[in-house]
Design an enzyme around this catalytic site. Structure first.
Site, PDB file in Angstrom:
ATOM      1  N   LYS A  23       0.853  -1.202   0.000  1.00 62.94           N
ATOM      2  CA  LYS A  23       0.000   0.000   0.000  1.00 62.94           C
ATOM      3  C   LYS A  23       0.885   1.247   0.000  1.00 62.94           C
ATOM      4  CE  LYS A  23      -3.668   0.051   2.618  1.00 62.94           C
ATOM      5  NZ  LYS A  23      -4.496  -0.043   3.852  1.00 62.94           N
TER       6      LYS A  23
HETATM    7  C1  E4P Z   1      -7.576   1.511   4.057  1.00 56.31           C
HETATM    8  O1  E4P Z   1      -6.684   1.448   3.254  1.00 56.31           O
HETATM    9  C2  E4P Z   1      -7.388   1.959   5.433  1.00 56.31           C
HETATM   10  O2  E4P Z   1      -6.628   0.966   6.082  1.00 56.31           O
HETATM   11  C3  E4P Z   1      -8.607   2.127   6.268  1.00 56.31           C
HETATM   12  O3  E4P Z   1      -9.712   1.535   5.677  1.00 56.31           O
HETATM   13  C4  E4P Z   1      -8.803   3.514   6.760  1.00 56.31           C
HETATM   14  O4  E4P Z   1     -10.054   3.597   7.353  1.00 56.31           O
HETATM   15  P1  E4P Z   1     -10.460   4.104   8.806  1.00 56.31           P
HETATM   16  O5  E4P Z   1     -11.215   5.361   8.545  1.00 56.31           O
HETATM   17  O6  E4P Z   1     -11.339   2.990   9.298  1.00 56.31           O
HETATM   18  O7  E4P Z   1      -9.247   4.274   9.628  1.00 56.31           O
END
Ligand code: E4P
Length: 220
Positions: A85
């Protein structure tokens, strides 16, 4: 479609892998930090919890392209098949291109705008992750973002998938799927809400109570 859990909770992954058709697990630095488990121990444990197969996603922490690429290479070497990522910043776009040139799968993350997601796809990301709830929480429209991004990718980068992320409610998840997005990653509380509808439990309890009232037992 592809269904993921967004968590570093190994026990929960094991539990849900029994119930849901999971494709894998996504993480981010905050989720890993919250678990307190070192990333290099966590990733093999998550894979084992998935039953030995499934796609894992882990995020780089660096902010400069060269270091992002080095971190991505380390991640890919340690866990074959892992998707790296990369936050879709200007430096992130450089890193995405370089990681793809090394044949390392990439997800462009922290996507708050459709153009940003499209650029990540054009740079070679196999997945892009729009942050639905975080955008909603700051007054935007997370579902509209997913819908626009999905249309853009279908038209201009059909090999890239939208992996919608950041959810607080099952309604947000279903709206994304109805908008045509094919992959979602669920936080544990949202996965739980999808399963444990109180009305369903109440209905099942009533069936049992009615049966017991008539036949004095709780088996057929
Ligand atoms: C995705 O790439 C992230 O890990 C994640 O979904 C961020 O979301 P949150 O708003 O639940 O922290």
């Amino acid at each position: 479609m592809e269904l993921y859990l967004d968590t570093a909770d190994v026990a929960a992954v094991k539990q849900y892998a029994r119930i849901l058709p999971l494709h894998g697990v996504t993480t981010n630095p905050s989720i890993v930090a919250q678990s307190g488990v070192p990333l290099w121990d966590l990733l093999p444990a998550l894979l084992e919890a998935l039953g030995g197969s499934g796609r894992l996603f882990a995020q780089v922490l660096a902010t400069r392209a060269g270091e992002m690429v080095s971190e991505g290479q380390r991640l890919a070497e340690r866990v074959p098949g892992l998707v790296v990522k990369v936050p879709v910043t200007a430096e992130g776009l450089v890193a995405i291109r370089q990681l793809r040139a090394l044949d390392i799968p990439v997800l462009g993350t922290a996507v708050y705008g459709a153009a940003q997601g499209l650029l990540a796809a054009l740079a070679g990301a196999g997945y892009v992750a729009p942050y639905v709830n975080r955008l909603d929480a700051q007054g935007g429209d997370g579902i509209a973002l997913v819908s626009d991004l999905q249309q853009l990718l279908t038209l201009h980068a059909p090999r890239t998938r939208v992996l919608a992320a950041s959810f607080r409610t099952p309604h947000q998840v279903l709206s994304c799927l109805l908008a045509g997005c094919e992959s979602v990653t669920l936080p544990l509380d949202v996965a739980g809400q999808l399963l444990n509808t109180p009305a369903v439990c109440a209905a099942v309890e009533k069936f049992t109570a009615d049966w017991q009232g008539a036949f004095g037992r709780t088996t057929l």
